[in-house]
Motif scaffolding. Structure first.
Motif, PDB file in Angstrom:
ATOM      1  N   ARG A 170       5.334  19.290  -9.701  1.00  0.00           N
ATOM      2  CA  ARG A 170       6.612  19.988  -9.813  1.00  0.00           C
ATOM      3  C   ARG A 170       6.802  20.574 -11.204  1.00  0.00           C
ATOM      4  O   ARG A 170       7.325  21.680 -11.366  1.00  0.00           O
ATOM      5  N   GLY A 171       6.388  19.820 -12.259  1.00  0.00           N
ATOM      6  CA  GLY A 171       6.456  20.379 -13.609  1.00  0.00           C
ATOM      7  C   GLY A 171       5.608  21.629 -13.748  1.00  0.00           C
ATOM      8  O   GLY A 171       6.039  22.643 -14.304  1.00  0.00           O
ATOM      9  N   ALA A 209       2.030   6.784  -6.512  1.00  0.00           N
ATOM     10  CA  ALA A 209       1.040   7.801  -6.845  1.00  0.00           C
ATOM     11  C   ALA A 209       1.536   9.178  -6.410  1.00  0.00           C
ATOM     12  O   ALA A 209       1.372  10.169  -7.135  1.00  0.00           O
ATOM     13  N   CYS A 210       2.180   9.224  -5.254  1.00  0.00           N
ATOM     14  CA  CYS A 210       2.709  10.505  -4.784  1.00  0.00           C
ATOM     15  C   CYS A 210       3.794  11.019  -5.722  1.00  0.00           C
ATOM     16  O   CYS A 210       3.878  12.220  -5.999  1.00  0.00           O
ATOM     17  N   ILE A 211       4.640  10.078  -6.201  1.00  0.00           N
ATOM     18  CA  ILE A 211       5.708  10.508  -7.123  1.00  0.00           C
ATOM     19  C   ILE A 211       5.095  11.071  -8.401  1.00  0.00           C
ATOM     20  O   ILE A 211       5.533  12.103  -8.920  1.00  0.00           O
ATOM     21  N   ARG A 212       4.081  10.386  -8.895  1.00  0.00           N
ATOM     22  CA  ARG A 212       3.434  10.885 -10.112  1.00  0.00           C
ATOM     23  C   ARG A 212       2.791  12.253  -9.850  1.00  0.00           C
ATOM     24  O   ARG A 212       2.911  13.177 -10.660  1.00  0.00           O
ATOM     25  N   ARG A 241       0.830  -1.217   0.000  1.00  0.00           N
ATOM     26  CA  ARG A 241       0.000   0.000   0.000  1.00  0.00           C
ATOM     27  C   ARG A 241       0.854   1.252   0.000  1.00  0.00           C
ATOM     28  O   ARG A 241       0.599   2.216  -0.741  1.00  0.00           O
ATOM     29  N   ALA A 242       1.928   1.203   0.828  1.00  0.00           N
ATOM     30  CA  ALA A 242       2.808   2.373   0.884  1.00  0.00           C
ATOM     31  C   ALA A 242       3.512   2.582  -0.461  1.00  0.00           C
ATOM     32  O   ALA A 242       3.689   3.712  -0.917  1.00  0.00           O
ATOM     33  N   ASP A 243       3.930   1.453  -1.099  1.00  0.00           N
ATOM     34  CA  ASP A 243       4.574   1.591  -2.415  1.00  0.00           C
ATOM     35  C   ASP A 243       3.614   2.175  -3.437  1.00  0.00           C
ATOM     36  O   ASP A 243       3.992   3.030  -4.254  1.00  0.00           O
ATOM     37  N   LYS A 244       2.373   1.697  -3.397  1.00  0.00           N
ATOM     38  CA  LYS A 244       1.386   2.212  -4.340  1.00  0.00           C
ATOM     39  C   LYS A 244       1.145   3.710  -4.093  1.00  0.00           C
ATOM     40  O   LYS A 244       1.117   4.514  -5.027  1.00  0.00           O
ATOM     41  N   LEU A 245       0.980   4.049  -2.809  1.00  0.00           N
ATOM     42  CA  LEU A 245       0.783   5.463  -2.482  1.00  0.00           C
ATOM     43  C   LEU A 245       2.025   6.288  -2.825  1.00  0.00           C
ATOM     44  O   LEU A 245       1.922   7.426  -3.289  1.00  0.00           O
ATOM     45  N   ARG A 246       3.224   5.647  -2.614  1.00  0.00           N
ATOM     46  CA  ARG A 246       4.448   6.379  -2.937  1.00  0.00           C
ATOM     47  C   ARG A 246       4.534   6.626  -4.437  1.00  0.00           C
ATOM     48  O   ARG A 246       4.913   7.715  -4.882  1.00  0.00           O
TER      49      ARG A 246
END
Length: 1850
Positions: A774-775, A765-768, A758-763
């Protein structure tokens, strides 16, 4: 799972476990793990080559700090230890769940988490719904006892100092607070009072604990069927008797000894001859007689108070203290050795003497048997002396035995005091027992303690295993056997046949048994045969047992002695021989009666372990056998009985942990904690849970948490199937999880794996999201930068252009400046030259002009000299010439005059001359005459002038003479002055010399003056400077003073505002205190009524059948009490319960016992009243018999009749005066509103005339009765025999018998005859006057009757006339009446003309007044007619407008009827009339049987209040105070009855609150007080009360309204309370914001809205319902605001309290949910226009708590912002929220401990309440602002549906 960056736990010798991070992935086969510790150090961790076991994984940070250890994904020792440490150190939480176990860590600090507010917060809550707490365990036990009808046990264990006793004490306090007592005996107070007693005699200071329990106890708290405490029972185990005679270093004996020594100075303790604790051997061995912070004297007072409360009398208490003092003195007894085998007590040894005196035994016997013992053989008995060492041991054994027996006696008496008087329905046992112990030297006590813990651990393991099995079977998942540690082999080793205890008892029976031989038996029996038994390598006097917690080495030395517990029987016999000390005999009599521990005592309680006496010779009988029972045998039996009790109950476990050995607050020693966790079975629970499926989720919770791992297509309507599909994709190994009916079960570590996914998925999604944002941010930044660059360029170029232009301007300006500067220089030089030239010219010309001027001046002076000289010469020459010419002229003129004189003399002598002269002589004579006249006039004037001149001359002459005289004198003076001048000249010369000298001095003085002036000027300048400085300082001071004044003014204003607020708070506090007292009064009132009803019920139960109501029962009840009659609906079930005898037993016996005393008192009072009534009846019968025997006494009756006649006369005079006043009022006041036939004055006149006529009829009847009585009296007064005189014959005979002297008899007889004559004459005169008065009264009555008939006829005629003719008729009648009156007075005053004249004058004045009133009335009539025309015109216009809207058909169908509406309103006075006998019917129909719902919908608001007030008005109009009082009392009692019957119905309470307030407002509005009449109409002012002031009843109604308001708040709270936590906290109003975390075994209420779960919409709907009901009932708007404010306070307080007690609710997402919910409530307030009600302010603490969850919590600036923001929260609440703050996702950060410390430092000076929770039961003081009604009483119609047909409108 062992991949790079994974975190693991590795063993550490100091911290037990250390956290490390993998630097690279682990591959199977690797022998070394590359790790990095938290401090940054790299480490190579070698795996065990045999087991190749990997280090345990660390849980994700999101799971750290959980309330339940079973919620952790990885269940192992380091995870448990770390979770407990984080909660204890960082969050200051001492309680944690571990499955079914509550782990409690001793904080060594007082925490504010045990108050009554915390108890109320946990009461009624599920165990998983709140944070872990001892109260939660107690509530769970209490709830299961009530729900499952099964007894409960709370097992509190832990080592010494861990807090077992305190935890058990708090559990008992919870039961005492929540359940209450079933009787008035305050059993719960007695249960709590047993603690001080048991602590004083059973607790002592040890090196580990200042208040260590040195015994185990099991307290059974008994409850009745209603689950109220009825009693308790205590069992004790293994008292540490050795502490009485020996204490280790830094330890103390039992507290009671030091309490006695501290209280030795008390008068009652003087006989005990006590002293300082350091004086006694038994209290000074530890060297630490004082405990810091403990006052032993004060504790002694508490102990004595507790003894008194538990029924131990003062005499028994003194007996206990005597025994304890005797033990202390016995310890000071010393022995002197005679040889190695014998010893003796010194003669007259003081300690032994005191001991014997206190015990009441012989000194010689005790001294003898302390040094000797008796040995018995088969044939004879020997007395053998003993050595000093044996004597000391025997003395100590005796002391221990006495103390043990005293301890048992006290426990027995405590149990007797706590014994239930009624049958016990169920109980909750609280076991406070020692935990597993291991020391450097372990003896018999540690062996027994660890044996007991082995048994408890076995029971605990079986219970945990059973619960796991039940859970799996309930969810229908495959059951696999879990292997867990079974300690039955260890228990067998101890208690089985040939076990350790068996061998010990066998060795104790041996004549020469010893510890060494017993050790050898143990080695021979168990060594190498039992794996749990070992022998130490270096000792032959010890053995090792492998317990479930650890290996323990026991030293065999002392086992036999402690097991036998030997005391010499001869010493006991000496004590038994005491004849003076009753308590001492009781101690040892109980010892003789002791039974086996396996059997029950007659009272049903289990006996305590008894200390046997080892006799020298065995005696036959049961007692002898009992004395041979060893301590180990007794302990084993009592332990078996305890285990049977625990197995028959549902256990609840509390494991107390001691965090460090130094008693430091909130300090965590990992080594000690792990040792205790292993010993108390917490890790075993973890291991059992980890062996199965420790992590459990409901399907809904799993779906909510891991919804992010699903795609849209995976989401199905069936949640269960959705979860199955997702899990099959996420976890490939199906053995890692199981699907139950309602839950998903996971193996250990699977939740952490899912959390990682779950944390990886959220991470990702957070990165995206971050990439996109940021762009976007960079593009925005670039655009801003480009725009900024262009702007900068534009501004720079503009700046450069402006700089060039400035340069050009400056160059031109410089040239211009140079030009003008050069020109200026040249011009200045020219001007200087010109000025110099002009100056030279001026000087030269001046010189030349001055020379010329000098010359001219000399020439001028010469000319002047010449002029003067020449003038003098010319004048001299002219004078000489003039004198000469004058002299020549005089000579010539003298010559010419002489010649003329001659010619005149010649002419005078000639006639012609006379003729010439005569010509014109007459004219001349006339002229001369005129001249003479004029000259006479001038002469006269000249005479006058001359006289005046003479006068002036004479005055001048005199003046000149005086001047001459003065000149002569002055000449003389001048002569003298010349002489004086000479002297003066000399003096002048002298003075000149002095002047010169003075001038010199003057010059010096001037020089000094100049110098002084210069200095003065300097000083003045300095002073000026200082003055300026002083001025500046003054200005500064003025400014400061002004600033200070401003500050003081501001501070005073602030202070004034604060004082005003404080006064308002004090007023609210007083109001709240008063309303709380009212609430308490109403509660006691209801309790009193309930008791009265129950008493009536109990009285009526033995007599089933028809219940007859007392006919004499008064309907007028008290103003503050209810009627105790039972309604038919209530009576029906009672009759049903009366039939069978079994149901009689079901009656509340406790209540019967409670009321028994009151019933007996009432019966005694009834009996006394009955006796008094019988006595009065007998007296009345005797008096009646005496009256029949003797003639009646007529004097008193005549007196009474005369008083009656006087009363009639006064009443008749009063009636005449009233009638005259009425006539006068009617004649003098003739205003149209008064004299109109329909006006109140006419109605009052009619009513009063009617009442007068009725009164006259009554008086007439009384007169007739009086006349008949007078006739009878007249007959009685006729001369009769002497026995019929007014004296009593019997009394006279007695008096005659007493009079022995004949003279006295004759004198008495003569006096009696005179008295009779006097009385007869008085009676005759009274009779005549009475007859005359009677005739006059008859005439007066007849005239009043005629006047009454006349007035009635006149009024009847006037009522039939039209309104215009009524006034004229009334005036005509008045004129007729006055004419008749005039004739009457004419006849009356015929003899006195002067009085008649005065009467005629007054009559004329009255007629003039009447005429003026008539004119005024005519004007008023004309004005009213004009207004009537205007109103008629308007009404006509309105009727025309209405007719246009009506169709012609309607007009035809509706017949036109003339309705005179104003006439009806005018006739109706807004009053309701009812008969006195209909009062109960009125109350019944209008109050008791009224349904609020129908009335609120169909009728006007407050209708019952208006009806009641209109009835009160009519009673006031009739001036009937009894009727007013009865109606108001019945109304108040009726409202109380209906609220008592339907008090839980919101509509009923709201309806009667509204009507009570309206009734109160009506009493104020129509009271006639000016303050309440401001808003009344004139018509309403006419309806004011006229006769009675009902201010006292207004206060009673106000109190009643306050009670109803408080009842309304309680109803609101009961309805809202189940909704608040679910709707405000648990329900996700904003879906998806907060995820559900793992919750462990203690499942909380799901935060997902299932069916039946309350949501925020439920709360708002309920608020809407409340508001609409109150509005329908017409409640005052201000009162509605107060109710809404109270509702919102309840919502805010309960929500905040739950937030503060629930760690899972303290997160950022939950703060957002709370703020959204609060905003919805505020929106509701805005919609209802209630924002100014103060309701929003009551939510401020909750709003600030939600903001606190959301704000940043890192820097000092954040801390400052939090301190300024959270002003409505207390410091304890702020710190609690920060401690509880828990991240729900990995992206949230925990609050650092340093940040919390910073907050605490900043809030250190804030003065607020230390209380953690808000008082959810607090009720704001209510006020009822006056709200007058605009409704006219005369317009109110009474609907037929109310059934009030017996009421008529007046």
């Amino acid at each position: 799972m062992y991949v790079k960056y994974a975190r693991v736990w590795i063993p550490d010798p100091e911290e037990v476990w250390k956290s490390a991070e993998l630097l690279k992935d682990y591959k199977p086969g690797d022998k070394v793990l590359q790790l990095r510790l938290e401090e940054g150090k790299d480490l190579e961790y070698c795996l065990d080559p045999k087991t190749k076991e990997l280090p345990p994984l660390r849980n994700p940070d999101i799971l750290v700090g959980e309330n339940d250890l079973t919620a952790l994904s990885y269940l192992h020792e380091p995870a448990v230890l770390h979770n407990l440490k984080v909660r204890f150190i960082d969050s200051k939480l001492i309680y944690t769940y571990c499955g079914i176990v509550l782990v409690a860590i001793n904080p060594y600090e007082q925490l504010p988490i045990y108050g009554e507010d915390i108890i109320n917060a946990y009461s009624g809550q599920n165990m998983g719904d709140m944070d872990p707490h001892i109260f939660a365990v107690a509530e769970e036990a209490y709830k299961q006892m009530a729900r499952d009808e099964r007894n409960q046990s709370i097992i509190v264990s832990g080592e010494s100092g861990a807090g077992k006793t305190v935890s058990a004490k708090y559990a008992m306090r919870y039961f005492a607070t929540v359940s209450g007592s079933a009787s008035e005996a305050n059993v719960e107070e007695k249960v709590l009072a047993s603690n001080p007693i048991m602590e004083s005699i059973g607790n002592a200071k040890t090196t580990r604990n200042d208040n260590s329990s040195r015994f185990g106890k099991y307290i059974e708290i008994g409850f009745d069927k209603r689950y109220r405490i009825i009693g308790a029972n205590m069992r004790t185990y293994l008292l540490e008797k050795s502490r009485v005679v020996f204490q280790a270093e830094e330890e103390r004996n039992y507290h009671i000894f030091y309490q006695l020594c501290a209280s030795a100075a008390l008068p009652e303790f003087k006989t005990l001859r006590l002293g300082n604790a350091n004086y006694f051997h038994y209290t000074k061995q530890g060297g630490s007689p004082v405990i810091d912070g403990v006052d032993d004297a004060k504790e002694m007072v508490n102990t004595r108070q507790a003894c008194t409360l538990l029924g131990i009398s003062d005499s028994y208490q003194m007996g206990i203290f005597r025994i304890l003092a005797g033990i202390l003195h016995l310890g000071n007894v010393e022995f002197a050795s005679r040889d190695s085998d014998s010893c003796t007590v010194p003669p007259k040894h003081e300690p032994l003497t005191i001991f014997c005196d206190l015990m009441g035994v012989e000194y010689e016997e005790m001294a003898h048997w302390l040094c000797h013992r008796k040995l018995a053989t088969a044939t004879e008995t020997y007395i053998k002396p003993i050595s000093k060492l044996h004597a000391i041991n025997a003395r100590d054994a005796l002391a221990k035995h006495i103390y043990a027996n005293l301890f048992n006696w006290i426990v027995d008496h405590v149990n007797k005091a706590l014994h239930a008087t009624v049958k016990q329905h169920s109980f909750i046992g609280v076991l406070d027992i020692y935990g597993f112990e291991t020391f450097e030297i372990n003896s018999f006590e540690q062996f027994c303690i660890n044996y007991a813990n082995e048994k408890l651990q076995q029971q605990f393991n079986m219970h945990v295993f059973k619960l796991e099995q039940e859970e799996y079977m309930k969810e229908q998942i495959p059951w696999t056997l879990i292997d867990f540690y079974d300690n039955q082999p260890c228990i067998n080793l101890i208690e089985a046949k040939m076990g350790v205890l068996d061998l010990l008892d066998e060795e104790c029976k041996m004549p020469k048994g010893s510890d060494d031989s017993w050790a050898q038996k143990l080695y021979n029996t168990h060594l190498n045969k039992c794996a749990l038994f070992e022998k130490p390598r270096m000792s032959n006097k010890a053995f090792i047992i492998k317990h479930f917690a650890d290996k323990v080495e026991y030293q065999c030395e002392g086992f036999l002695e402690k097991n036998k517990d030997t005391v010499y029987e001869e010493q006991i016999k000496v004590l038994k021989s005491s004849k003076k000390f009753k308590l001492l005999l009781e101690l040892f009599q109980d010892e003789e009666k002791v039974l086996s521990p396996t059997s029950a005592t007659p009272s049903g309680r289990v006996p305590l372990s008894r200390t046997p006496i080892k006799p020298a010779k065995a005696r036959p009988g049961q007692a002898s056998k009992e004395h041979k029972k060893t301590v180990g045998h007794q302990f084993r039996n009592s332990l078996h009985l305890l285990m049977e009790t625990l197995n028959a109950t549902t256990p609840h476990y509390v494991r107390c942990i001691k965090p460090n050995d130094f008693k430091f607050p909130f300090t965590f020693d990992e080594k000690r904690a792990v040792q205790q966790l292993r010993a108390c079975g917490v890790l075993e629970t973890i291991r059992i849970s980890a062996a199965g499926f420790p992590s459990r989720w409901t399907y809904q919770e799993f779906f909510s948490r891991y919804r992010v791992l699903m795609k849209q297509k995976d989401v199905l309507g069936d949640r269960k199937q959705t979860c199955k599909n997702v899990l099959e994709k996420l976890i490939q190994d199906k053995d890692k999880y199981q699907f139950g009916k309602t839950k998903i079960f996971f193996r250990a570590g699977q939740v952490a794996y899912l959390e990682k996914i779950r944390a990886d998925k959220l991470r990702a999604a957070c990165i995206r999201i971050q990439k996109t944002i940021r762009g976007w941010l960079m593009r925005k930044k670039y655009m801003r930068m480009r725009k900024a660059a262009i702007t900068i360029q534009r501004h720079v170029r503009g700046y450069q252009a402006r700089c060039y232009a400035t340069f050009l301007r400056r160059t031109r300006a410089a040239t211009t400046i140079q030009k003008f500067q050069r020109m200026y220089v040249v011009r200045k030089r020219y001007q200087r030259m010109r000025e110099a030239t002009i100056a030279l010219q001026a000087l030269l010309r001046g010189y030349m002009v001055r020379n010329k001027y000098q010359m001219m001046l000399r020439e001028h002076k010469c000319v002047v000299l010449q002029k003067h000289v020449r003038g003098w010469l010319a004048r001299r020459r002219y004078r000489r010439t003039l004198r000469a010419v004058v002299y020549l002229q005089c000579c010539y003129r003298r010559m010419m005059a002489k010649r003329e004189l001659k010619k005149l003399k010649i002419e005078a002598r000639s006639v012609e001359r006379y003729k010439k002269l005569h010509i014109g002589l007459e004219n001349k004579i006339m002229q001369l005459q005129r001249k003479i006249d004029e000259q006479n006039k001038e002469y006269k004037s000249l005479l006058e002038k001359m006289s005046s001149l003479e006068l002036t001359y004479s005055t001048e002459t005199e003046k000149l003479r005086s001047d001459v005289e003065r000149l002569r004198t002055s000449e003389e003076e001048a002569r003298s002055a010349t002489s004086r001048v000479l002297s003066l000249q000399e003096e002048i010369a002298k003075l000149r010399r002095e002047l010169q000298h003075t001038q010199a001095e003057k010059r010096s003085i001037e020089e000094r003056a100049d110098k002084y002036k210069h200095e003065t000027e300097q000083l003045v300048s300095e002073l000026k400077e200082q003055n300026s400085l002083l001025k500046t300082e003054k200005e500064e001071l003025n400014r400061r003073i002004h600033d200070q004044a401003k500050e003081i003014t501001e501070s005073m204003e602030k202070k004034l505002v604060e004082e005003t607020k404080q006064l308002e708070l004090d007023l609210n506090d007083e109001r709240l205190r008063y309303q709380n007292l009212l609430n308490e009064f109403s509660r006691l009132e209801e309790r009193y009524d309930d008791l009265k009803d129950e008493m009536n019920l109990m009285v009526s139960i033995p007599k089933p059948g028809h219940k007859r109501t007392d006919s004499t029962h008064s309907s007028n009840e008290s103003e503050y009490t209810f009627s105790s009659e039972i309604t038919e609906a209530e009576d029906l079930p009672l009759r049903m319960e009366q039939e069978p005898s079994e149901k009689k037993a079901a009656l509340d016996m406790s209540l019967f016992l409670k009321l028994q005393k009151r019933v007996s008192e009432l019966e005694q009072e009834k009996q006394s009243l009955q006796d008094e009534l019988d006595r009065k009846e007998e007296q009345a019968l005797r008096a009646k018999a005496k009256e029949e025997e003797r003639p009646p006494i007529r004097g008193a009756e005549l007196e009474y009749e005369s008083l009656k006649r006087q009363e009639l006369e006064s009443e008749n005079k009063k009636l005449k005066n009233e009638l005259n006043e009425l006539q006068k009022a009617l004649t003098e006041t003739r205003a149209p509103e008064v004299t109109a036939p329909g006006a109140p004055a006419y109605r009052v006149l009619l009513d009063q005339l009617t009442s007068v006529s009725e009164e006259l009829e009554v008086r007439k009847e009384e007169v007739l009765i009086l006349r008949s009585q007078l006739v009878s009296q007249k007959e009685a007064i006729q001369p009769k025999e002497d026995k019929h005189t007014m004296t009593d014959a019997t009394i006279l005979l007695e008096d005659v018998q007493k009079m022995k002297d004949k003279g006295e008899i004759a004198q008495a007889y003569i006096g009696l005859k005179e008295t009779n004559r006097l009385l007869e004459s008085q009676l005759q005169s009274q009779k005549k006057s009475h007859e005359n008065e009677l005739e006059s009264l008859r005439g007066e009555i007849q005239s009043l009757k005629e006047e009454n008939n006349r007035q009635q006829q006149l009024l009847a005629q006037n009522l039939q006339l039209p309104p215009e003719a009524r006034i004229e008729a009334s005036l005509q009648h008045e004129i007729t009446r006055l004419t008749n009156e005039n004739l009457f007075y004419e006849e009356l005053y015929a003899d006195d003309p002067r009085k008649y004249q005065l009467y005629r004058i007054s009559l004329y004045k009255r007629m003039i007044d009447l005429m003026e009133q008539l004119e005024k009335q005519d004007k008023t009539v004309r004005k009213l007619k004009k207004q009537l025309k205007v109103f008629a015109k308007k009404i006509g216009e309105l009727e025309v407008g209405q007719m246009e809207n009506i169709s012609p058909g309607q007009i035809i169908d509706e017949p036109i009827r003339p309705v005179n509406i104003p006439r009806k309103e005018k006739d109706f006075q807004g009053m309701l009339e009812y008969k006195k006998e209909d009062e109960q019917k009125l109350v019944k129909n209008l109050i008791l049987e009224l349904k609020p719902r129908g009335v609120a919908v169909n009728l006007i608001p407050g209708l019952p209040a208006y009806i009641l007030f209109m009835c009160v008005r009519h009673a006031d109009y009739l001036n009937d105070d009894q009727k007013v009082r009865s109606l108001l009392t019945s109304t108040i009692n009726g409202i109380k009855k209906v609220l008592k019957k339907r008090g839980d119905d919101f509509e009923t309470v709201s309806f009667w609150l509204s009507n009570t307030c309206r009734f109160l407002h009506c009493l104020k509005q129509y009271s006639g007080e000016e303050g309440f009449m401001k808003h009344n109409t004139p018509r309403q002012n006419e309806h004011c009360l006229t006769n009675f002031d009902l201010a006292e009843y207004r206060q009673v109604l106000s109190d009643l309204a306050i009670q109803i308001y408080q009842q309304l708040v309680r109803v609101l709270e009961n309805i809202l309370q189940p909704m608040i936590v679910s709707g405000m906290l648990e329900h996700e109003t904003i879906q998806g914001v907060s995820g559900v975390k793992p919750t462990g075994l203690r499942k909380r209420t799901s935060s997902i809205a299932d069916e039946g779960t309350y949501t925020l919409d439920s709360i708002i709907r309920q608020l809407n319902s409340f508001h609409s009901v109150m509005c329908q009932h017409g409640m005052d708007p201000e009162l509605i605001k107060q109710v809404v404010k109270q509702m919102f306070y309840i919502i805010g307080a309960i929500t905040l309290n739950n937030l503060l007690l629930r760690k899972d609710m303290c997160s950022w997402s939950k703060g957002m949910q709370i703020r959204y919910n609060v905003s919805q409530l505020e929106e509701w307030l805005r919609d209802k226009n209630l924002m100014n009600s103060g309701a929003k302010e009551t939510l401020e603490p909750l709003i600030q708590a939600a903001q606190l969850l959301q704000v940043k919590k890192k820097t000092d600036e954040d801390a400052e912002a939090i301190c300024s923001m959270c002003n409505a929260l207390t410091t304890a609440q702020i710190v609690k929220v920060l401690n509880l703050y828990t991240p729900v996702n990995e992206f949230e950060e925990r609050v650092l401990v340093s940040f919390i410390r910073t907050i605490q430092v900043r809030l250190r000076d804030r003065k607020d309440s230390p209380q953690l929770l808000m008082d959810a039961k607090h009720i704001f003081p209510v006020t009822f602002p006056f709200n007058p009604s605009s409704l006219a009483l005369e317009t109110i119609q009474i609907p037929a549906s109310l059934g009030l047909g017996f009421i008529s409108r007046v």
